[in-house]
Enzyme design. Sequence first.
Site, short mmCIF file in Angstrom:
data_model
loop_
_atom_site.label_atom_id
_atom_site.label_comp_id
_atom_site.label_asym_id
_atom_site.label_seq_id
_atom_site.Cartn_x
_atom_site.Cartn_y
_atom_site.Cartn_z
N SER A 63 21.03 13.99 6.28
CA SER A 63 20.08 13.70 5.19
C SER A 63 20.02 14.76 4.10
O SER A 63 19.45 14.50 3.04
CB SER A 63 18.67 13.52 5.75
OG SER A 63 18.48 12.18 6.10
N LYS A 66 21.13 13.67 0.78
CA LYS A 66 20.28 12.86 -0.10
C LYS A 66 19.88 13.64 -1.36
O LYS A 66 19.61 13.06 -2.40
CB LYS A 66 19.04 12.38 0.66
CG LYS A 66 19.38 11.35 1.74
CD LYS A 66 18.21 11.06 2.66
CE LYS A 66 18.62 10.02 3.70
NZ LYS A 66 17.72 9.95 4.85
N VAL A 257 19.37 15.34 10.42
CA VAL A 257 19.40 15.21 11.88
C VAL A 257 20.61 15.89 12.52
O VAL A 257 20.70 15.97 13.74
CB VAL A 257 19.30 13.73 12.36
CG1 VAL A 257 17.97 13.12 12.00
CG2 VAL A 257 20.47 12.91 11.83
N1 GLU Z 1 22.59 9.18 8.33
C1 GLU Z 1 21.32 9.31 8.99
C2 GLU Z 1 20.59 7.98 8.99
O1 GLU Z 1 20.62 7.31 7.99
C3 GLU Z 1 20.52 10.36 8.25
C4 GLU Z 1 19.33 10.73 9.02
C5 GLU Z 1 18.78 12.07 8.67
O2 GLU Z 1 19.46 13.08 8.68
O3 GLU Z 1 17.57 12.08 8.43
O4 GLU Z 1 20.04 7.58 9.96
#
Ligand code: GLU
Length: 303
Positions: A63, A66, A257
Amino acid sequence: MNYKQILQDIHKEVSALKNTSEVANYIPELAKVNKDQFGIYLNNINGENFEAGDADVTFSIQSISKVFSLAMAFGSQGDTLWERMDVEPSGNPFNYLSLLEREKGIPRNPLINSGAIVVTDCLVSSLKNPKEDFLQFVRDLANDQTIDYDYEVAASEKDTGFRNYAIANLLKSFDNLHNPIEEVLDFYFHQCSIAMNCKQLSNAFFAFANRGVCMQNNTCIKPKQAKRINAIMLTCGFYDEAGEFAFEVGLPGKSGVGGGIVALLPNQYVITTWSPGLNEKGNSYYGMQALERFTTQTNSSIF
Ligand code: GLU
């Protein structure tokens, strides 16, 4: 301030804590990572850097990506981005669905999955080669052309990303996803799979701490957008623990995560920690412990 010593002492002290945290296992590839790894890297605006532990081991940024996709989309489309999502903390887990239903397909913010998937959709609409162009943007931010996607992690998440498919379908039903779901999610899973180490992440976030100017001295992000993205990181960067992170650490930042956390003090420094064991809210246990000690001991937070 003797940052080298401070980081080494914190690393030692935190490594000695009883660690009952768990690695993320809902993405099978992430479950294979050894929990005992722990790195810290600090990068300051004057060009100095310091590290402790596994700061050069690459991991899945998840994440944290993002923030990069937000910076890219905000840069190209400006404030029209906010017609499709809000900037309020959600107080809910990153992949929560019912809020999106109640709020008619307008995600609470760009750092939860629904918001990030809309941001990804914007990039699919505007970029010629979304995966290549995004990777280049991240490489340029970090000033490191070796950074790459981890294709096994991306495939692993694609196989098990049922909640993200549900989110994308819900967004589509509210007309807030303009491109084909498969295409948007394929790009989203690749973004999340980028592999970086603490050093590369600290370098990539330098511009956010330095009013938009990257380490190579060119403006990568508009200064007023860097300011707004930092505000979003502070209020929305830590799942349903953003309040706790502000309370304990007191810096804007983003976790993933994969166990990474990047945090920054504008005009001063970027600090990245990585340890894959997560607390029950999905944030790195050692990372939170280390950052709390760091801002308390150095008396440096935005508060
Ligand atoms: N690729 C993970 C998901 O979409 C990202 C989750 C995260 O790191 O918060 O579930």
